[in-house]
Scaffold this motif. Structure first.
Motif, PDB file in Angstrom:
ATOM      1  N   PHE A  28       0.826  -1.206   0.000  1.00  0.00           N
ATOM      2  CA  PHE A  28       0.000   0.000   0.000  1.00  0.00           C
ATOM      3  C   PHE A  28       0.863   1.260   0.000  1.00  0.00           C
ATOM      4  O   PHE A  28       0.566   2.231  -0.682  1.00  0.00           O
ATOM      5  CB  PHE A  28      -0.936  -0.012   1.209  1.00  0.00           C
ATOM      6  CG  PHE A  28      -1.874   1.152   1.247  1.00  0.00           C
ATOM      7  CD1 PHE A  28      -2.968   1.203   0.396  1.00  0.00           C
ATOM      8  CD2 PHE A  28      -1.657   2.198   2.118  1.00  0.00           C
ATOM      9  CE1 PHE A  28      -3.833   2.283   0.412  1.00  0.00           C
ATOM     10  CE2 PHE A  28      -2.519   3.276   2.154  1.00  0.00           C
ATOM     11  CZ  PHE A  28      -3.615   3.317   1.300  1.00  0.00           C
ATOM     12  N   HIS A  29       1.946   1.252   0.771  1.00  0.00           N
ATOM     13  CA  HIS A  29       2.819   2.424   0.894  1.00  0.00           C
ATOM     14  C   HIS A  29       4.074   2.291   0.030  1.00  0.00           C
ATOM     15  O   HIS A  29       5.150   2.719   0.437  1.00  0.00           O
ATOM     16  CB  HIS A  29       3.236   2.610   2.354  1.00  0.00           C
ATOM     17  CG  HIS A  29       2.108   2.913   3.276  1.00  0.00           C
ATOM     18  ND1 HIS A  29       1.438   4.109   3.280  1.00  0.00           N
ATOM     19  CD2 HIS A  29       1.511   2.160   4.234  1.00  0.00           C
ATOM     20  CE1 HIS A  29       0.504   4.094   4.198  1.00  0.00           C
ATOM     21  NE2 HIS A  29       0.520   2.907   4.794  1.00  0.00           N
ATOM     22  N   TYR A  30       3.961   1.726  -1.160  1.00  0.00           N
ATOM     23  CA  TYR A  30       5.162   1.473  -1.966  1.00  0.00           C
ATOM     24  C   TYR A  30       5.910   2.760  -2.308  1.00  0.00           C
ATOM     25  O   TYR A  30       7.140   2.774  -2.365  1.00  0.00           O
ATOM     26  CB  TYR A  30       4.825   0.671  -3.230  1.00  0.00           C
ATOM     27  CG  TYR A  30       4.193   1.450  -4.351  1.00  0.00           C
ATOM     28  CD1 TYR A  30       4.956   1.934  -5.406  1.00  0.00           C
ATOM     29  CD2 TYR A  30       2.824   1.709  -4.369  1.00  0.00           C
ATOM     30  CE1 TYR A  30       4.378   2.639  -6.442  1.00  0.00           C
ATOM     31  CE2 TYR A  30       2.249   2.407  -5.392  1.00  0.00           C
ATOM     32  CZ  TYR A  30       3.016   2.877  -6.422  1.00  0.00           C
ATOM     33  OH  TYR A  30       2.445   3.582  -7.443  1.00  0.00           O
ATOM     34  N   VAL A  31       5.208   3.851  -2.519  1.00  0.00           N
ATOM     35  CA  VAL A  31       5.867   5.116  -2.847  1.00  0.00           C
ATOM     36  C   VAL A  31       6.656   5.623  -1.644  1.00  0.00           C
ATOM     37  O   VAL A  31       7.826   6.018  -1.774  1.00  0.00           O
ATOM     38  CB  VAL A  31       4.838   6.176  -3.307  1.00  0.00           C
ATOM     39  CG1 VAL A  31       5.478   7.544  -3.481  1.00  0.00           C
ATOM     40  CG2 VAL A  31       4.164   5.743  -4.593  1.00  0.00           C
ATOM     41  N   GLU A  32       6.043   5.595  -0.481  1.00  0.00           N
ATOM     42  CA  GLU A  32       6.704   6.098   0.728  1.00  0.00           C
ATOM     43  C   GLU A  32       7.874   5.200   1.145  1.00  0.00           C
ATOM     44  O   GLU A  32       8.930   5.698   1.541  1.00  0.00           O
ATOM     45  CB  GLU A  32       5.702   6.208   1.883  1.00  0.00           C
ATOM     46  CG  GLU A  32       4.633   7.257   1.690  1.00  0.00           C
ATOM     47  CD  GLU A  32       3.453   6.800   0.842  1.00  0.00           C
ATOM     48  OE1 GLU A  32       3.372   5.599   0.487  1.00  0.00           O
ATOM     49  OE2 GLU A  32       2.603   7.645   0.523  1.00  0.00           O
ATOM     50  N   ILE A  33       7.684   3.888   1.036  1.00  0.00           N
ATOM     51  CA  ILE A  33       8.766   2.952   1.369  1.00  0.00           C
ATOM     52  C   ILE A  33       9.962   3.185   0.460  1.00  0.00           C
ATOM     53  O   ILE A  33      11.102   3.275   0.920  1.00  0.00           O
ATOM     54  CB  ILE A  33       8.280   1.489   1.261  1.00  0.00           C
ATOM     55  CG1 ILE A  33       7.277   1.179   2.359  1.00  0.00           C
ATOM     56  CG2 ILE A  33       9.452   0.513   1.325  1.00  0.00           C
ATOM     57  CD1 ILE A  33       6.559  -0.143   2.178  1.00  0.00           C
ATOM     58  N   SER A  34       9.703   3.294  -0.829  1.00  0.00           N
ATOM     59  CA  SER A  34      10.821   3.495  -1.764  1.00  0.00           C
ATOM     60  C   SER A  34      11.489   4.838  -1.516  1.00  0.00           C
ATOM     61  O   SER A  34      12.718   4.938  -1.564  1.00  0.00           O
ATOM     62  CB  SER A  34      10.348   3.358  -3.209  1.00  0.00           C
ATOM     63  OG  SER A  34       9.330   4.285  -3.501  1.00  0.00           O
ATOM     64  N   ARG A  35      10.716   5.865  -1.224  1.00  0.00           N
ATOM     65  CA  ARG A  35      11.322   7.181  -0.959  1.00  0.00           C
ATOM     66  C   ARG A  35      12.213   7.135   0.274  1.00  0.00           C
ATOM     67  O   ARG A  35      13.320   7.691   0.271  1.00  0.00           O
ATOM     68  CB  ARG A  35      10.227   8.235  -0.802  1.00  0.00           C
ATOM     69  CG  ARG A  35      10.816   9.639  -0.642  1.00  0.00           C
ATOM     70  CD  ARG A  35       9.794  10.735  -0.730  1.00  0.00           C
ATOM     71  NE  ARG A  35       9.189  10.732  -2.061  1.00  0.00           N
ATOM     72  CZ  ARG A  35       7.871  10.805  -2.286  1.00  0.00           C
ATOM     73  NH1 ARG A  35       7.035  10.882  -1.281  1.00  0.00           N
ATOM     74  NH2 ARG A  35       7.397  10.804  -3.501  1.00  0.00           N
ATOM     75  N   LEU A  36      11.746   6.473   1.334  1.00  0.00           N
ATOM     76  CA  LEU A  36      12.573   6.347   2.540  1.00  0.00           C
ATOM     77  C   LEU A  36      13.869   5.596   2.249  1.00  0.00           C
ATOM     78  O   LEU A  36      14.947   5.995   2.716  1.00  0.00           O
ATOM     79  CB  LEU A  36      11.793   5.632   3.646  1.00  0.00           C
ATOM     80  CG  LEU A  36      10.759   6.467   4.384  1.00  0.00           C
ATOM     81  CD1 LEU A  36       9.816   5.580   5.179  1.00  0.00           C
ATOM     82  CD2 LEU A  36      11.445   7.469   5.307  1.00  0.00           C
ATOM     83  N   LEU A  37      13.774   4.524   1.478  1.00  0.00           N
ATOM     84  CA  LEU A  37      14.983   3.771   1.141  1.00  0.00           C
ATOM     85  C   LEU A  37      15.906   4.569   0.230  1.00  0.00           C
ATOM     86  O   LEU A  37      17.125   4.500   0.380  1.00  0.00           O
ATOM     87  CB  LEU A  37      14.608   2.433   0.506  1.00  0.00           C
ATOM     88  CG  LEU A  37      13.964   1.426   1.454  1.00  0.00           C
ATOM     89  CD1 LEU A  37      13.530   0.177   0.701  1.00  0.00           C
ATOM     90  CD2 LEU A  37      14.897   1.065   2.590  1.00  0.00           C
TER      91      LEU A  37
END
Length: 193
Positions: A135-144
């Motif tokens: 669900f949070h793929y955009v936020e997860i990728s941005r954090l990484l």
């Protein structure tokens, strides 16, 4: 997704969405050892060294993979205490994983995990469906991308593919909203007749 494009229409701000994404579990490879904290009594059963409100995490042993929430992984990474393993869905190439076949003991069955290139292709091929991503793929990728750049292989290709997937999804939502709007307009015309 509307909140990611226009914060005025969102229930959550981008910062709040990122905060929610930080609870997702990530795999890390620690380069430190924490088996139990000094204030914990040594007992016969194995107690996790970190007992937090969100759960128990650890023990942490060098080069042994463990799962922690994203916020803890980022905090440990900032202090140089671990490397973060990117999630399987964040790979460019197709990975094969060995899994035990339930019907026989001697053979292993290969399971292919979805990679970003395949997900993008499937997103483009199916105009009415979204492919499975967190669900949070955009936020997860941005954090990484912000905190674990050196842990992500092919980071520029991964970033490009995630942006392309996001753009394709926005296009699908726009088309869906246009279809709904056209149908609503047609119903209004019928009602006035």
């Amino acid at each position: 997704m509307a909140g990611q494009s226009n914060p005025l229409f969102s229930l959550f701000s981008p910062a709040e969405m990122e905060f929610l994404a930080e609870d997702e579990l990530m795999e890390i490879v620690p380069n430190m050892r924490i088996e139990s904290l000094p204030h914990q009594k040594k007992s016969s059963r194995m107690e996790p060294p970190l007992r937090l409100i969100s759960g128990d995490y650890g023990p942490f042993q060098p080069q042994i993979v463990t799962q922690v929430p994203m916020w803890l992984a980022v905090a440990l990474k900032k202090r140089g205490k671990c490397t973060i393993r990117p999630p399987e869905w964040m790979s460019v190439e197709c990975q094969a994983k060995l899994t035990n076949c339930s019907s026989c003991i001697f053979f292993n069955k290969m399971k292919e995990t979805q990679n970003l290139a395949r997900i993008l292709e499937a997103e483009r091929d199916s105009p009415r469906e979204f492919q499975q991503l967190p669900f949070h793929y955009v936020e997860i990728s941005r954090l990484l991308f912000d905190h674990a750049r050196d842990d992500i292989p092919d980071i520029y290709m991964v970033r490009s593919l995630i942006e392309d997937i996001r753009d394709v999804r926005f296009h699908k939502v726009e088309n869906g909203l246009e279809t709904i709007s056209a149908r609503t307009h047609a119903v209004k015309k019928l009602c006035t007749v």
